[in-house]
Scaffold this motif. Structure first.
Motif, PDB file in Angstrom:
ATOM      1  N   HIS A 579     -67.024  -8.329 -12.411  1.00  0.00           N
ATOM      2  CA  HIS A 579     -67.816  -7.876 -13.558  1.00  0.00           C
ATOM      3  C   HIS A 579     -68.285  -6.431 -13.435  1.00  0.00           C
ATOM      4  O   HIS A 579     -68.022  -5.628 -14.334  1.00  0.00           O
ATOM      5  N   ASP A 583     -66.648  -3.244 -15.595  1.00  0.00           N
ATOM      6  CA  ASP A 583     -67.553  -2.615 -16.553  1.00  0.00           C
ATOM      7  C   ASP A 583     -67.755  -1.134 -16.247  1.00  0.00           C
ATOM      8  O   ASP A 583     -67.814  -0.299 -17.166  1.00  0.00           O
ATOM      9  N   ARG A 586     -64.561   0.617 -17.401  1.00  0.00           N
ATOM     10  CA  ARG A 586     -64.484   0.713 -18.858  1.00  0.00           C
ATOM     11  C   ARG A 586     -65.417   1.796 -19.386  1.00  0.00           C
ATOM     12  O   ARG A 586     -65.044   2.604 -20.250  1.00  0.00           O
ATOM     13  N   HIS A 587     -66.635   1.822 -18.858  1.00  0.00           N
ATOM     14  CA  HIS A 587     -67.593   2.830 -19.315  1.00  0.00           C
ATOM     15  C   HIS A 587     -67.110   4.231 -18.973  1.00  0.00           C
ATOM     16  O   HIS A 587     -67.171   5.140 -19.806  1.00  0.00           O
ATOM     17  N   SER A 590     -63.642   5.190 -20.993  1.00  0.00           N
ATOM     18  CA  SER A 590     -63.535   5.000 -22.440  1.00  0.00           C
ATOM     19  C   SER A 590     -63.315   6.300 -23.189  1.00  0.00           C
ATOM     20  O   SER A 590     -62.670   6.309 -24.250  1.00  0.00           O
ATOM     21  N   ARG A 634     -77.690  -0.617 -18.973  1.00  0.00           N
ATOM     22  CA  ARG A 634     -76.824  -1.447 -19.803  1.00  0.00           C
ATOM     23  C   ARG A 634     -75.669  -2.034 -18.988  1.00  0.00           C
ATOM     24  O   ARG A 634     -75.387  -3.236 -19.069  1.00  0.00           O
ATOM     25  N   VAL A 635     -74.999  -1.213 -18.186  1.00  0.00           N
ATOM     26  CA  VAL A 635     -73.870  -1.696 -17.386  1.00  0.00           C
ATOM     27  C   VAL A 635     -74.346  -2.715 -16.359  1.00  0.00           C
ATOM     28  O   VAL A 635     -73.718  -3.782 -16.185  1.00  0.00           O
ATOM     29  N   CYS A 638     -75.705  -6.123 -18.208  1.00  0.00           N
ATOM     30  CA  CYS A 638     -74.647  -6.909 -18.855  1.00  0.00           C
ATOM     31  C   CYS A 638     -73.706  -7.531 -17.823  1.00  0.00           C
ATOM     32  O   CYS A 638     -73.309  -8.695 -17.942  1.00  0.00           O
ATOM     33  N   SER A 639     -73.351  -6.770 -16.806  1.00  0.00           N
ATOM     34  CA  SER A 639     -72.453  -7.313 -15.784  1.00  0.00           C
ATOM     35  C   SER A 639     -73.150  -8.381 -14.950  1.00  0.00           C
ATOM     36  O   SER A 639     -72.525  -9.373 -14.563  1.00  0.00           O
TER      37      SER A 639
END
Length: 805
Positions: A579, A583, A586-587, A590, A634-635, A638-639
């Motif tokens: 996770h 994440d 991806r962040h 992106s 946030r990362v 959420c993870s």
């Protein structure tokens, strides 16, 4: 009247070529102690004994290495056989033998004669054949001495894989993404060599190389992928100032694939002038890790870049010609016959350039590719260089002997009873005068090795002020060396294992061998300790529910010790790899990658810690993200929420019942497990602690099953040799019916060890069985020469079905 094949010293077996009788005493832990009147007899007996215990493993090693699997397993193995033959040593054998110690050819010849003697005995008495041959309906082959030295594909290699992975990443995504894929040390930016077209390198360029350098999965033959984990090791030496006895200690635990039987074999070889004990590759004479009563020695991988991929422009009119130094040069072509089970012989065509074996040709694109490998030079049979240091009687003699060590690159540590300790890396280092070795290069003559560095130019340490030395595959080139020499590589393992060893040894006092064994089983994760600092002050938003806050609380209260009982360790490992890492990627990516390419790239980078990212990248991305607090929160939250939910699915709703060991497990399998449903092809699952970042290194796959780690360990009390300890799991024997097939498995799973006995008195006091080898013609054959249990009593049992969490 007594059985003519049995004497007071146990059963007797005639061994052709033997000059004097040899005694073989196997202790209660399965270690053979071989006593001979001369070295030729000693190594002949070593060959006979290892064949007696590991004949199928030896035969498979030889068949795989020489390209003779199709003889037994059929036409689907022809591609593997061709690949293996490409990577045999094909130089002058006289020069090859001379590149090793002066006695190596004689020793290997005796060792192979011992193997062949047992093979012949099995032909005469088929009941002696190991069960694998009976199941497959085949027989073991006889060996030639040169088989030992021409087989090169069993070493530890990786750089050409990294070159291609780097080229693909630069080709498809650019340097910013490649920087995330692998951390280079010392800090370095790879430069594309002049004349190299990255687009010309096909994704399958290393398929043949991988076939040649990987073990086959019998019965499930498919194209092997890249190695999913680096194979490394830990070793350390501790001087008298830190020990309880005033003598040095040496410890070593190589990390290799978990196999059944074990990859290594322990043996004690004693003859006038030589008395050595330790572990080595079963198919090689001598040992490579252990002691000889004068010097203790151990090794870990030292990441010398010994490989390069060459890219050629080929002649449109003659595809097997390549452009070199301003002209077309023909490839050397070798045609060989391959025996195929159930069919006729097949012919394979092998092609070579001046740099090495051709692994891929693209006629329509007019390109070809070859691997140049230092380990295909004379004197580079992996681990055989240890023959030169077995007789060293001082630290200096040991260091001098390392000049003949070639492959793989190793951190050699040593200690002597007079208190001396030291470190000396060893291995053949190519000189690249105009490039850094991080990417493939054109094969047109502009990128040539300028010979090899003299071994004495490598760094070393003798009796440092700290009075201890440790290595764990980390970048350990001293600053002084780097100021005067180019790095031997830029591709090293993270240093967290070494730093944990240093944390324990620094300032330690009163250490004993048992403390070394405990440190080998240490599961404190320093990388986790650093990563979790990013949770300081983190308060997840209430709208995310209670799970992220519960996850933060569990991890912040954790001591970062990845024990089997730890709930936090289970959460951390699920979070990090499944996770947090995706994440973070991806962040970060992106804004740099097209949206449709992002999912595939994240999967590629997150799935593989050798060719993808490792925890150094996770830490780098977290440090970068720390400047954007909102994004970091946030990362992380959420993870963590996703990881908490997955742990509930895997381990149940109650986190008080979560345990890392319920997920992380070992279950060694025999290479024939995909082919046979027999109780002995699998061992039961055992819970495992640790991870790839801990001293007890326990790499695992997507099912949390341990794939790599230390099944062989040694901790030596230098000078009081009988107090030394060792482990070789799951057991010493390769025969399922033997009491030593898996008798060490549970002890290994608990982090234990057994006494590594050295003196004759200690060996006699713990002898489990004995036999004698006598010159042929002087004794009748005794009972079956295998240390066996009653028929059908295979040890270890069958593996239970995978537990549901």
């Amino acid at each position: 009247m007594a059985d003519p094949g049995v004497a007071d010293g146990g059963p007797q077996y005639p061994l052709p070529g033997l000059q004097e009788p040899v005694e073989v005493l196997t202790d209660t832990f399965g270690v053979p102690h071989i006593y001979a009147a001369g070295e030729d007899d000693l190594f002949r007996a070593q060959g006979f004994n290892v064949a007696r215990e590991r004949l199928f493993q030896l035969d498979l090693w030889r068949r795989r290495g020489l390209g003779r699997l199709a003889e037994v397993f059929g036409p689907s193995y022809l591609a593997r056989d061709r690949a293996a033959r490409l990577f045999l040593y094909r130089g002058d054998l006289r020069g090859e033998w001379l590149a090793y110690g002066s006695s190596t050819k004689r020793v290997v010849t005796a060792f192979v004669a011992g193997i062949n003697a047992f093979v012949d005995r099995c032909r005469e008495q088929p009941g002696l054949l190991p069960v694998e041959f009976r199941e497959l309906g085949c027989a073991p082959a006889r060996w030639r001495p040169e088989d030992v030295v021409v087989i090169r594909s069993h070493g530890m290699f990786a750089n050409v894989e990294q070159e291609v992975a780097r080229a693909r990443m630069l080709r498809d995504f650019g340097p910013a993404v490649e920087e995330l894929r692998q951390v280079l040390e010392p800090a370095h930016t790879a430069t594309v060599p002049d004349g190299l077209d990255l687009a010309a390198i096909p994704d399958d360029v290393l398929d043949v190389y991988r076939l040649a350098t990987s073990m086959p999965v019998l019965g499930e033959e498919d194209l092997p992928g890249p190695r999913t984990h680096a194979e490394g090791s830990n070793n350390w030496v501790v001087g008298a100032r830190h020990t309880a006895t005033g003598r040095p200690l040496l410890a070593n635990d190589p990390h290799r694939a978990l196999e059944l039987p074990s990859l290594r074999y322990l043996a004690h070889l004693s003859a006038p002038g030589l008395d050595v004990i330790g572990g080595g590759e079963p198919a090689l004479p001598g040992v490579s890790i252990g002691h000889n009563g004068h010097v203790a020695f151990g090794l870990t991988v030292f990441a010398i870049d010994q490989e390069d991929l060459y890219v050629y422009r080929t002649n449109p009119e003659a595809p097997h010609e390549y452009w070199y130094a301003g002209r077309w040069e023909p490839m050397r072509v070798v045609r060989e016959k391959v025996r195929v089970r159930g069919g006729e012989e097949a012919e394979v065509e092998l092609r070579f350039t001046r740099h090495g074996p051709v692994v891929r040709e693209c006629p329509r694109e007019h390109t070809a590719f070859a691997v140049r490998a230092a380990w295909l030079e004379a004197g580079m049979a992996p681990y055989l260089g240890s023959m030169e240091y077995l007789r060293a009687r001082s630290a200096q003699e040991f260091v001098d002997a390392l000049n003949r060590w070639g492959s793989p690159g190793e951190n050699q540590v040593y200690a002597t009873p007079d208190g001396s300790i030291g470190w000396r890396p060893a291995g053949l280092v190519p000189i690249r005068p105009n490039w850094d070795g991080t990417l493939p290069v054109p094969g047109d003559g502009c990128y040539e090795w300028a010979g090899f560095h003299d071994a004495d130019r490598l760094p070393g340490l003798t009796d440092p002020p700290e009075d201890w030395i440790a290595t764990a595959n980390e970048m350990n080139l001293p600053p002084g060396f780097l100021r005067r020499e180019p790095p031997v590589s830029y591709e090293w393992e993270p240093r967290f294992r070494r730093d944990r060893i240093a944390e324990v040894l620094r300032g330690a006092a009163g250490l004993r061998v048992a403390d070394c064994v405990r440190l080998q089983a240490d599961t404190v994760n320093l990388a986790a300790r650093r990563l979790l600092t990013h949770l300081d002050g983190l308060t997840p938003a209430p709208e995310l529910g209670p799970d992220p806050a519960r996850a933060v609380g569990l991890l912040r209260a954790w001591d970062c010790d990845e024990t089997r009982e730890s709930a936090a360790a289970a959460l951390f490992q699920v979070w990090l790899r499944r996770h947090l890492r995706p994440d973070l990627l991806r962040h970060t990516l992106s804004d740099a990658v097209a949206p449709d390419a992002l999912p595939g790239l994240v999967r590629l980078l997150a799935a593989d810690e050798t060719l993808g990212v490792d925890i150094r990248t996770d830490l780098l991305l977290l440090d970068r993200l720390a400047t954007d607090r909102a994004a970091l929160v946030r990362v992380l939250t959420c993870s963590l929420a996703a990881a908490w939910a997955e742990c509930r699915e895997l381990l149940g709703a109650d986190p008080g019942r979560w345990r890392w060991g319920r997920l992380h497990h070992a279950a060694p399998e025999h290479v024939l497990a995909p082919l046979l449903e027999r109780p002995w092809v699998r061992l039961p699952e055992r819970e495992r602690p640790g991870s790839g970042e801990t001293v007890q290194c326990t790499y695992y796959d997507a099912d949390f099953r341990q794939t790599d780690g230390a099944t062989f360990r040694i901790a030596i009390d230098v000078g009081d040799w009988d107090r030394s300890l060792a482990m070789n799991a799951p057991g010493q024997s390769g025969r399922p019916e033997s009491p030593h097939w898996a008798d060490l498995y549970d002890r290994w799973a608990e982090g234990g060890a057994f006494p590594l006995l050295y003196s004759r008195a200690a060996v006699e006091a713990h002898t489990g069985s004995r036999y004698r080898l006598v010159p042929a013609g002087t004794a009748a054959a005794g009972a079956a020469p295998a240390d066996t249990a009653p028929a059908g009593a295979a040890r270890g049992g069958s593996a239970p079905a995978r537990r549901s969490a």
